[in-house]
Design a protein around this motif. Sequence first.
Motif, PDB file in Angstrom:
ATOM      1  N   GLU A   1      -9.689  21.874  34.598  1.00  0.00           N
ATOM      2  CA  GLU A   1      -9.996  23.182  34.022  1.00  0.00           C
ATOM      3  C   GLU A   1     -11.192  23.801  34.748  1.00  0.00           C
ATOM      4  O   GLU A   1     -12.097  23.087  35.184  1.00  0.00           O
ATOM      5  CB  GLU A   1     -10.271  23.064  32.517  1.00  0.00           C
TER       6      GLU A   1
ATOM      7  N   MET B   1       5.547  28.129  34.036  1.00  0.00           N
ATOM      8  CA  MET B   1       4.843  26.854  34.225  1.00  0.00           C
ATOM      9  C   MET B   1       5.309  25.862  33.178  1.00  0.00           C
ATOM     10  O   MET B   1       5.532  26.246  32.025  1.00  0.00           O
ATOM     11  CB  MET B   1       3.346  27.023  33.969  1.00  0.00           C
TER      12      MET B   1
ATOM     13  N   THR C   1       3.555  22.610  31.578  1.00  0.00           N
ATOM     14  CA  THR C   1       2.308  21.839  31.603  1.00  0.00           C
ATOM     15  C   THR C   1       2.506  20.500  30.903  1.00  0.00           C
ATOM     16  O   THR C   1       3.314  20.366  29.981  1.00  0.00           O
ATOM     17  CB  THR C   1       1.168  22.594  30.892  1.00  0.00           C
ATOM     18  N   TRP C   2       1.738  19.538  31.363  1.00  0.00           N
ATOM     19  CA  TRP C   2       1.786  18.200  30.752  1.00  0.00           C
ATOM     20  C   TRP C   2       0.349  17.720  30.713  1.00  0.00           C
ATOM     21  O   TRP C   2      -0.171  17.215  31.691  1.00  0.00           O
ATOM     22  CB  TRP C   2       2.651  17.257  31.597  1.00  0.00           C
ATOM     23  N   ASN C   3      -0.336  17.930  29.624  1.00  0.00           N
ATOM     24  CA  ASN C   3      -1.700  17.425  29.542  1.00  0.00           C
ATOM     25  C   ASN C   3      -1.917  16.793  28.182  1.00  0.00           C
ATOM     26  O   ASN C   3      -1.300  17.189  27.192  1.00  0.00           O
ATOM     27  CB  ASN C   3      -2.747  18.515  29.816  1.00  0.00           C
TER      28      ASN C   3
ATOM     29  N   GLN D   1       0.878  19.426  25.752  1.00  0.00           N
ATOM     30  CA  GLN D   1       1.795  18.460  26.333  1.00  0.00           C
ATOM     31  C   GLN D   1       3.219  19.000  26.372  1.00  0.00           C
ATOM     32  O   GLN D   1       3.762  19.421  25.360  1.00  0.00           O
ATOM     33  CB  GLN D   1       1.764  17.172  25.508  1.00  0.00           C
TER      34      GLN D   1
ATOM     35  N   THR E   1       5.318  27.753  29.697  1.00  0.00           N
ATOM     36  CA  THR E   1       4.566  28.987  29.511  1.00  0.00           C
ATOM     37  C   THR E   1       5.092  30.012  30.504  1.00  0.00           C
ATOM     38  O   THR E   1       5.219  29.693  31.690  1.00  0.00           O
ATOM     39  CB  THR E   1       3.062  28.760  29.785  1.00  0.00           C
TER      40      THR E   1
ATOM     41  N   VAL F   1       5.613  24.848  38.685  1.00  0.00           N
ATOM     42  CA  VAL F   1       5.231  26.248  38.570  1.00  0.00           C
ATOM     43  C   VAL F   1       6.181  27.030  39.487  1.00  0.00           C
ATOM     44  O   VAL F   1       6.483  26.606  40.594  1.00  0.00           O
ATOM     45  CB  VAL F   1       3.725  26.469  38.905  1.00  0.00           C
TER      46      VAL F   1
ATOM     47  N   PHE G   1      -2.171  25.693  26.428  1.00  0.00           N
ATOM     48  CA  PHE G   1      -1.598  24.687  27.332  1.00  0.00           C
ATOM     49  C   PHE G   1      -1.614  23.346  26.616  1.00  0.00           C
ATOM     50  O   PHE G   1      -2.671  22.859  26.225  1.00  0.00           O
ATOM     51  CB  PHE G   1      -2.424  24.592  28.621  1.00  0.00           C
TER      52      PHE G   1
ATOM     53  N   ILE H   1      -5.506  19.146  33.781  1.00  0.00           N
ATOM     54  CA  ILE H   1      -4.281  19.799  33.332  1.00  0.00           C
ATOM     55  C   ILE H   1      -3.230  19.499  34.395  1.00  0.00           C
ATOM     56  O   ILE H   1      -3.468  19.718  35.598  1.00  0.00           O
ATOM     57  CB  ILE H   1      -4.484  21.327  33.184  1.00  0.00           C
ATOM     58  N   ARG H   2      -2.107  18.979  33.964  1.00  0.00           N
ATOM     59  CA  ARG H   2      -1.072  18.642  34.936  1.00  0.00           C
ATOM     60  C   ARG H   2       0.067  19.659  34.818  1.00  0.00           C
ATOM     61  O   ARG H   2       0.571  19.894  33.724  1.00  0.00           O
ATOM     62  CB  ARG H   2      -0.560  17.231  34.645  1.00  0.00           C
ATOM     63  N   LEU H   3       0.424  20.242  35.955  1.00  0.00           N
ATOM     64  CA  LEU H   3       1.569  21.165  35.966  1.00  0.00           C
ATOM     65  C   LEU H   3       2.760  20.421  36.564  1.00  0.00           C
ATOM     66  O   LEU H   3       2.715  20.014  37.720  1.00  0.00           O
ATOM     67  CB  LEU H   3       1.262  22.388  36.835  1.00  0.00           C
TER      68      LEU H   3
END
Length: 435
Positions: free
Chosen positions: A420, A321, A323-325, A357, A361, A398, A355, A393-395
């Motif tokens: 979340e 993944m 992630t961008w949060n 910015q 993962t 994935v 998780f 939470i922005r993916l």
Amino acid sequence: IEAGESCDNFTDLDLTHCFVGTTLYVRLLLYTRSNLDCGRELNHHHLSSQPLFSLSRPTAFVIHGYRPTGAPPIWINHIVHLLAEQEDMNIIVVDWNKGAANLNYFTAVSYTREAALNLTGFIMTMEAEGASLSSVHLIGVSLGAHLAGFVGANLKGKIGRITGLDPAGPMFTRATPEERLDPSDAMFVDVLHTDMNSFGLRGAHGHIDFYANGGADQPGCPKTIFSGKSYFVCDHQRSVFLFLCALNRTCTLTGYPCSSYSDFLDARCLQCETFKPASCPILGYDVSPWRETLQQLGQTKVFFSTTDALPYKKLMYRVDMVTWNQYLRWGVVYIRLHSGRNVTEARIDHKLLRFEQYTSTRLLAQFDEDLQHIQKISLRINTGNVIGPRYKIRLLRVRFTPLELPERPLMCRFDIIMEENIEVAFRPLPCGSRL
């Protein structure tokens, strides 16, 4: 087998023998493809008198462990039949029930050396009559694994192979290599661990050590003493059932070389480059693809997870993944695969994951059921945050890579916005496209 001839069966004792205590008496029961259901007791000194025994065939010895009730092991018949399916061999069940059946475990332990001397003498007779030590394979269960180790050490490590199924722990935890099974006892030693925190032995004791579910607590085994006897023996016995299943070829249990089970669960050990051109080692009878590499490497630990029942195999995906949060979140991940009405879930909750910015993962997702045509995937990140606003939470991406099934397609999805603790579902796409 001639009509009217009787079979020689495994010694069946009862609890009274165990209370009184038994003195050691070793019987060797021969089974071959022509007498699979009717054992023949071998004379320790005159092999030529037994026409069914052939010195030109490989020989596997099956050695049981401590028998606190005196009953024959329930798996003896299964293992004999399954070994005969692997190749044409002499299968010798080493019946030392008179000796192993004692309420006093220490007595049984003290008999292992004596039983090993007895078996060493027999194998030396085989060698004197023309058998090759390298074609001898000892399969020892629990206390029987150390007994096999003593035989191997007596023969200067020249026998072909020893397989130790959850070598016994009590009385062996502080043992030196000479006092227990170790890699120098045979040309190749493979060990399976299932109960290291109770009846099994911690550590690594072979050229390769397989740790099922980390080697200690097995899924489906009772967690409390209220379940009676199975609370004590379930984890320990699982080693035999996993090995039988592997012999039956219904369980393809692949071990991943790794320094610890937690590293394996953290998806840090999902490659097997060391073993090229072969893949990762698989538990079972045929070790030829990895044997040479493992002998050169010295000692290798491999880890795998199982389900709680036959065929024990888990379906495994590597999940990558990005992630961008905005805010750093910690959480555990739940992934569900949907195929028609069937659903299977993986919980990646052995520790909290981070998780933040623009972070990559990598996760190991293990499912109990093998669903083939995945129509939908749902994902939830549980952060345990119950008060205040729910963070998004922005993916960015994935990607699901099936392990052990290279013919299955990779599945991807791009740009998913999730909250979340809320499950989000999506249709997987082939990884080449972004549509």
